[in-house]
Design a protein around this motif. Structure first.
Motif, PDB file in Angstrom:
ATOM      1  N   LYS A  26       1.731   3.561  12.025  1.00  0.00           N
ATOM      2  CA  LYS A  26       0.269   3.574  11.992  1.00  0.00           C
ATOM      3  C   LYS A  26      -0.245   4.332  10.777  1.00  0.00           C
ATOM      4  O   LYS A  26      -1.162   3.875  10.085  1.00  0.00           O
ATOM      5  CB  LYS A  26      -0.288   4.191  13.267  1.00  0.00           C
ATOM      6  N   LEU A  27       0.343   5.489  10.516  1.00  0.00           N
ATOM      7  CA  LEU A  27      -0.084   6.294   9.370  1.00  0.00           C
ATOM      8  C   LEU A  27       0.224   5.594   8.053  1.00  0.00           C
ATOM      9  O   LEU A  27      -0.582   5.646   7.112  1.00  0.00           O
ATOM     10  CB  LEU A  27       0.562   7.675   9.420  1.00  0.00           C
TER      11      LEU A  27
ATOM     12  N   ARG B 194      -2.303   2.810   7.586  1.00  0.00           N
ATOM     13  CA  ARG B 194      -3.593   3.397   7.203  1.00  0.00           C
ATOM     14  C   ARG B 194      -3.601   3.684   5.701  1.00  0.00           C
ATOM     15  O   ARG B 194      -4.542   3.334   4.991  1.00  0.00           O
ATOM     16  CB  ARG B 194      -3.827   4.676   8.011  1.00  0.00           C
ATOM     17  N   GLU B 195      -2.545   4.300   5.209  1.00  0.00           N
ATOM     18  CA  GLU B 195      -2.431   4.619   3.785  1.00  0.00           C
ATOM     19  C   GLU B 195      -2.393   3.348   2.937  1.00  0.00           C
ATOM     20  O   GLU B 195      -3.060   3.255   1.903  1.00  0.00           O
ATOM     21  CB  GLU B 195      -1.172   5.453   3.556  1.00  0.00           C
TER      22      GLU B 195
ATOM     23  N   ASN C 177     -11.760   0.434   6.049  1.00  0.00           N
ATOM     24  CA  ASN C 177     -11.939   0.821   7.447  1.00  0.00           C
ATOM     25  C   ASN C 177     -11.063   0.022   8.428  1.00  0.00           C
ATOM     26  O   ASN C 177     -11.223   0.160   9.641  1.00  0.00           O
ATOM     27  CB  ASN C 177     -13.411   0.671   7.835  1.00  0.00           C
TER      28      ASN C 177
ATOM     29  N   ALA D  93      -7.899   0.156   9.368  1.00  0.00           N
ATOM     30  CA  ALA D  93      -7.058   0.872  10.323  1.00  0.00           C
ATOM     31  C   ALA D  93      -7.866   1.314  11.542  1.00  0.00           C
ATOM     32  O   ALA D  93      -7.382   1.189  12.682  1.00  0.00           O
ATOM     33  CB  ALA D  93      -6.397   2.068   9.648  1.00  0.00           C
ATOM     34  N   ASP D  94      -9.081   1.784  11.309  1.00  0.00           N
ATOM     35  CA  ASP D  94      -9.932   2.176  12.449  1.00  0.00           C
ATOM     36  C   ASP D  94     -10.335   0.960  13.273  1.00  0.00           C
ATOM     37  O   ASP D  94     -10.330   1.011  14.509  1.00  0.00           O
ATOM     38  CB  ASP D  94     -11.178   2.907  11.947  1.00  0.00           C
TER      39      ASP D  94
ATOM     40  N   LEU E 272      -5.880   1.951  14.857  1.00  0.00           N
ATOM     41  CA  LEU E 272      -4.688   2.663  14.397  1.00  0.00           C
ATOM     42  C   LEU E 272      -5.057   4.097  14.007  1.00  0.00           C
ATOM     43  O   LEU E 272      -4.825   4.532  12.890  1.00  0.00           O
ATOM     44  CB  LEU E 272      -4.062   1.931  13.201  1.00  0.00           C
TER      45      LEU E 272
ATOM     46  N   GLY F 243      -3.693   6.677  14.536  1.00  0.00           N
ATOM     47  CA  GLY F 243      -2.558   7.529  14.256  1.00  0.00           C
ATOM     48  C   GLY F 243      -2.036   8.251  15.475  1.00  0.00           C
ATOM     49  O   GLY F 243      -1.039   8.938  15.405  1.00  0.00           O
TER      50      GLY F 243
END
Length: 86
Positions: free
Chosen positions: A52-53, A56-57, A76, A78-79, A83, A85
């Motif tokens: 997840k991290l 996001r990156e 945005n 990942a949100d 995700l 995190g």
């Protein structure tokens, strides 16, 4: 990009998400697009914290290749996919 996720996997997720979000009714039924996006989110939410991290990156890095509304959407993503995190 980080070393946790193959860059092409992250790019593929972004591309399908952008397609689902920005395609008009003449391309895809909006209810079907929403269902597909929700299924994508549900599956990715099962990933471990590291994945997840990393996603996001990666999404933040990939967003630089887009402009306007699409760039903001990818920043945005990942949100939107849940995700957080955790």
């Amino acid at each position: 990009m980080n070393q946790g996720i193959d860059k092409y996997v992250a790019q593929a997720i972004v591309e399908i998400a952008v397609f689902l979000e920005f395609s008009g009714d003449d391309v895809i039924n909006q209810d079907s697009a929403m269902n597909a996006f929700e299924q994508l989110a549900s599956t990715l939410q099962k990933s471990d914290l590291k994945t997840k991290l990393c996603l996001r990156e990666d999404f933040l890095s990939i967003s630089k290749g887009y402009a306007g509304e699409q760039m903001i959407f990818v920043e945005n993503l990942a949100d939107a996919l849940g995700l957080g995190g955790g």
